[in-house]
Design a protein around this motif. Structure first.
Motif, mmCIF file in Angstrom:
data_model
loop_
_atom_site.group_PDB
_atom_site.id
_atom_site.type_symbol
_atom_site.label_atom_id
_atom_site.label_comp_id
_atom_site.label_asym_id
_atom_site.label_seq_id
_atom_site.Cartn_x
_atom_site.Cartn_y
_atom_site.Cartn_z
ATOM 1 N N ASN A 88 0.817 -1.214 0.000
ATOM 2 C CA ASN A 88 0.000 0.000 0.000
ATOM 3 C C ASN A 88 0.852 1.266 0.000
ATOM 4 N N ARG A 89 2.067 1.149 -0.512
ATOM 5 C CA ARG A 89 2.986 2.285 -0.575
ATOM 6 C C ARG A 89 3.369 2.538 -2.033
ATOM 7 N N PRO A 90 2.446 3.115 -2.823
ATOM 8 C CA PRO A 90 2.695 3.290 -4.260
ATOM 9 C C PRO A 90 3.829 4.251 -4.593
ATOM 10 N N GLU A 91 4.296 5.034 -3.602
ATOM 11 C CA GLU A 91 5.399 5.952 -3.861
ATOM 12 C C GLU A 91 6.742 5.236 -4.016
ATOM 13 N N TYR A 92 6.776 3.936 -3.689
ATOM 14 C CA TYR A 92 8.007 3.152 -3.815
ATOM 15 C C TYR A 92 7.936 2.260 -5.052
ATOM 16 N N ASP A 93 8.864 2.467 -5.968
ATOM 17 C CA ASP A 93 8.982 1.554 -7.102
ATOM 18 C C ASP A 93 9.896 0.400 -6.703
ATOM 19 N N ILE A 94 9.737 -0.729 -7.386
ATOM 20 C CA ILE A 94 10.470 -1.938 -7.004
ATOM 21 C C ILE A 94 11.360 -2.388 -8.159
ATOM 22 N N SER A 95 12.583 -2.783 -7.832
ATOM 23 C CA SER A 95 13.488 -3.354 -8.830
ATOM 24 C C SER A 95 14.296 -4.468 -8.168
ATOM 25 N N MET A 96 14.914 -5.268 -9.003
ATOM 26 C CA MET A 96 15.721 -6.381 -8.504
ATOM 27 C C MET A 96 17.021 -6.467 -9.287
#
Length: 238
Positions: free
Chosen positions: A123-131
């Protein structure tokens, strides 16, 4: 315990050393030079087979083990598009298949941590995710099977992301995986949640192949007497 070792590269050799340290016997060793010796008859002397080969040969190896009635433990990645067929063949022979994209005990605890963090961040859309994953130059598949497992677990817990790509993401629903091949790196996996003001990152870094090999031997010990599809969650009771 009597072990058939299918694949005798660096991982197979590490597994052999640990198996012998734990009092087990290697009764059959298969490598690229004697693949024809992988027969039902030769497998009958084994209590379990441990398979670390390449994607092109792994499915046929599994089927030979199922036909011989020998439980098989495998960490070969890159063949999962055939998983449904392999599981069906295992069931047809009432066999045992312990599969893991990574046998490291630490990595499997990292899988659980990845799921928990994804749940916290959903629920934290301000954080983008990468790996990012880093492996030795001889690793054939990219991204790694471990990275794919991490991604699939993340997508399940964090529905904003639905797929991965090695390229630049074309939508917010895609997650970028950077697959790096360099030197003799046993394996590094990083997951980053980044916003405009900060980032959160978790990482697992393998110091050697010992952890993977030990996990595979523990899996073989666990598989004897079991039936069906078995995973590291069963072994670790996660």
């Amino acid at each position: 315990m009597k072990i058939a070792l299918i694949g005798y590269g660096r991982m197979g050799q590490a597994i052999e050393a640990i198996a012998k340290e734990r009092g087990h016997e290697i009764v059959l060793t298969i490598d690229v030079d004697n693949q024809h010796d992988l027969t039902e008859e030769n497998l009958k002397s084994a209590d379990v087979a441990i398979e670390f080969t390449i994607p092109a040969s792994a499915p046929a190896n599994y089927k030979t083990c199922f036909s011989a009635g020998v439980p098989v433990v495998s960490g070969t990645t890159g063949w999962l598009d055939q998983k449904a067929e392999i599981v069906a063949d295992m069931k047809k022979h009432d066999g045992t298949f312990f599969y893991a994209s990574n046998f490291s005990l630490g990595v499997n605890l990292f899988f659980a941590l990845n799921k928990k963090l994804a749940e916290l961040m959903k629920n934290r859309p301000e954080y983008d995710i990468s790996m990012e994953e880093v492996h030795h130059t001889k690793k054939l598949d990219a991204p790694s099977g471990t990275a794919i497992t991490l991604a699939e677990d993340l997508f399940e817990a964090h529905p904003a992301k639905k797929s991965w790509t090695l390229d630049t993401p074309k939508s917010d629903e895609e997650m970028h995986i950077e697959a790096i091949r360099e030197g003799d790196v046993p394996g590094i996996h990083r997951i980053k949640y980044e916003s405009d003001i900060d980032y959160i990152e978790i990482e697992h870094s393998a110091k050697s192949r010992h952890g993977f090999a030990l996990g595979a031997v523990l899996a073989a010990e666990f598989s004897v007497g079991k039936k069906g599809l078995v995973t590291m969650n069963d072994l670790l009771n996660l």
